[in-house]
Write a protein that holds these residues in place. Structure first.
Motif, PDB file in Angstrom:
ATOM      1  N   THR A  23       0.841  -1.186   0.000  1.00  0.00           N
ATOM      2  CA  THR A  23       0.000   0.000   0.000  1.00  0.00           C
ATOM      3  C   THR A  23       0.880   1.241   0.000  1.00  0.00           C
ATOM      4  O   THR A  23       1.751   1.386   0.857  1.00  0.00           O
ATOM      5  CB  THR A  23      -0.917   0.025   1.227  1.00  0.00           C
ATOM      6  N   ALA A  24       0.635   2.116  -0.974  1.00  0.00           N
ATOM      7  CA  ALA A  24       1.416   3.346  -1.091  1.00  0.00           C
ATOM      8  C   ALA A  24       0.656   4.503  -0.461  1.00  0.00           C
ATOM      9  O   ALA A  24      -0.579   4.544  -0.473  1.00  0.00           O
ATOM     10  CB  ALA A  24       1.703   3.653  -2.560  1.00  0.00           C
ATOM     11  N   SER A  25       1.415   5.468   0.055  1.00  0.00           N
ATOM     12  CA  SER A  25       0.791   6.630   0.698  1.00  0.00           C
ATOM     13  C   SER A  25       0.378   7.687  -0.311  1.00  0.00           C
ATOM     14  O   SER A  25      -0.157   8.728   0.059  1.00  0.00           O
ATOM     15  CB  SER A  25       1.752   7.245   1.723  1.00  0.00           C
ATOM     16  N   THR A  26       0.652   7.409  -1.601  1.00  0.00           N
ATOM     17  CA  THR A  26       0.293   8.357  -2.646  1.00  0.00           C
ATOM     18  C   THR A  26      -0.413   7.623  -3.770  1.00  0.00           C
ATOM     19  O   THR A  26      -0.334   6.392  -3.872  1.00  0.00           O
ATOM     20  CB  THR A  26       1.554   9.058  -3.185  1.00  0.00           C
ATOM     21  N   ASP A  27      -1.090   8.356  -4.594  1.00  0.00           N
ATOM     22  CA  ASP A  27      -1.682   7.780  -5.791  1.00  0.00           C
ATOM     23  C   ASP A  27      -0.556   7.187  -6.638  1.00  0.00           C
ATOM     24  O   ASP A  27       0.415   7.884  -6.962  1.00  0.00           O
ATOM     25  CB  ASP A  27      -2.402   8.883  -6.565  1.00  0.00           C
ATOM     26  N   ILE A  28      -0.678   5.912  -6.982  1.00  0.00           N
ATOM     27  CA  ILE A  28       0.432   5.283  -7.710  1.00  0.00           C
ATOM     28  C   ILE A  28       0.614   5.889  -9.091  1.00  0.00           C
ATOM     29  O   ILE A  28       1.673   5.703  -9.711  1.00  0.00           O
ATOM     30  CB  ILE A  28       0.281   3.753  -7.787  1.00  0.00           C
ATOM     31  N   SER A  29      -0.351   6.632  -9.589  1.00  0.00           N
ATOM     32  CA  SER A  29      -0.165   7.305 -10.874  1.00  0.00           C
ATOM     33  C   SER A  29       0.883   8.423 -10.764  1.00  0.00           C
ATOM     34  O   SER A  29       1.379   8.912 -11.786  1.00  0.00           O
ATOM     35  CB  SER A  29      -1.481   7.880 -11.388  1.00  0.00           C
ATOM     36  N   ASN A  30       1.221   8.812  -9.520  1.00  0.00           N
ATOM     37  CA  ASN A  30       2.269   9.812  -9.320  1.00  0.00           C
ATOM     38  C   ASN A  30       3.672   9.221  -9.373  1.00  0.00           C
ATOM     39  O   ASN A  30       4.660   9.974  -9.346  1.00  0.00           O
ATOM     40  CB  ASN A  30       2.086  10.505  -7.962  1.00  0.00           C
ATOM     41  N   LEU A  31       3.755   7.917  -9.409  1.00  0.00           N
ATOM     42  CA  LEU A  31       5.049   7.243  -9.396  1.00  0.00           C
ATOM     43  C   LEU A  31       5.562   7.030 -10.814  1.00  0.00           C
ATOM     44  O   LEU A  31       4.771   6.931 -11.759  1.00  0.00           O
ATOM     45  CB  LEU A  31       4.934   5.905  -8.681  1.00  0.00           C
ATOM     46  N   TYR A  32       6.865   6.904 -10.913  1.00  0.00           N
ATOM     47  CA  TYR A  32       7.471   6.538 -12.202  1.00  0.00           C
ATOM     48  C   TYR A  32       7.398   5.029 -12.379  1.00  0.00           C
ATOM     49  O   TYR A  32       6.997   4.515 -13.427  1.00  0.00           O
ATOM     50  CB  TYR A  32       8.906   7.018 -12.275  1.00  0.00           C
ATOM     51  N   ASN A  33       7.809   4.291 -11.381  1.00  0.00           N
ATOM     52  CA  ASN A  33       7.649   2.854 -11.405  1.00  0.00           C
ATOM     53  C   ASN A  33       7.455   2.317 -10.004  1.00  0.00           C
ATOM     54  O   ASN A  33       7.707   3.027  -9.014  1.00  0.00           O
ATOM     55  CB  ASN A  33       8.828   2.158 -12.101  1.00  0.00           C
TER      56      ASN A  33
END
Length: 118
Positions: A23-33
């Protein structure tokens, strides 16, 4: 800052299946990978699977091909690793890792232990 929390580890029988979640603390669309790595005792950390967000690019370590499946649930900011036909050599701490760009940064979860035994 991105926090990653893994769950789902435990003791699994040889040949069994297990699903890990991150579980990520941010929207995973904000990540590069975002990726799963693992590290067995005395061994180097190795890539299990990596997904470039927003693309179809998905790679697996050779040992994971055909047995492990990486998936995402963007609505819940979660990624999963479904593992099957588990072997004793799959015993390791499994880590979730995320990378962002501009600025470049890499974030790791605390890891979750998977032990495969009879």
């Amino acid at each position: 800052q991105v926090q990653l929390v893994e769950s789902g580890g435990g003791l699994v029988q040889i040949g069994g299946s297990q699903i890990l979640a991150c579980t990520a603390s941010t929207d995973i669309s904000n990540l590069y990978n975002i990726a799963w790595f693992r590290q067995a005792p005395g061994e180097q950390r190795e890539l299990v699977a990596l997904r470039v967000i927003g693309s179809e690019f998905l790679i697996y370590g050779d040992f994971a091909k055909g047995r492990f499946t990486f998936s995402t649930d963007g609505a819940k900011n979660m990624v999963f690793l479904q593992m099957s036909s588990l072997k004793p050599e799959d015993t390791a701490v499994y880590y979730c890792r995320a990378q962002v760009i501009d600025p470049d940064n890499t974030y790791w979860g605390q890891g979750t232990q998977v032990t495969v035994s009879s």
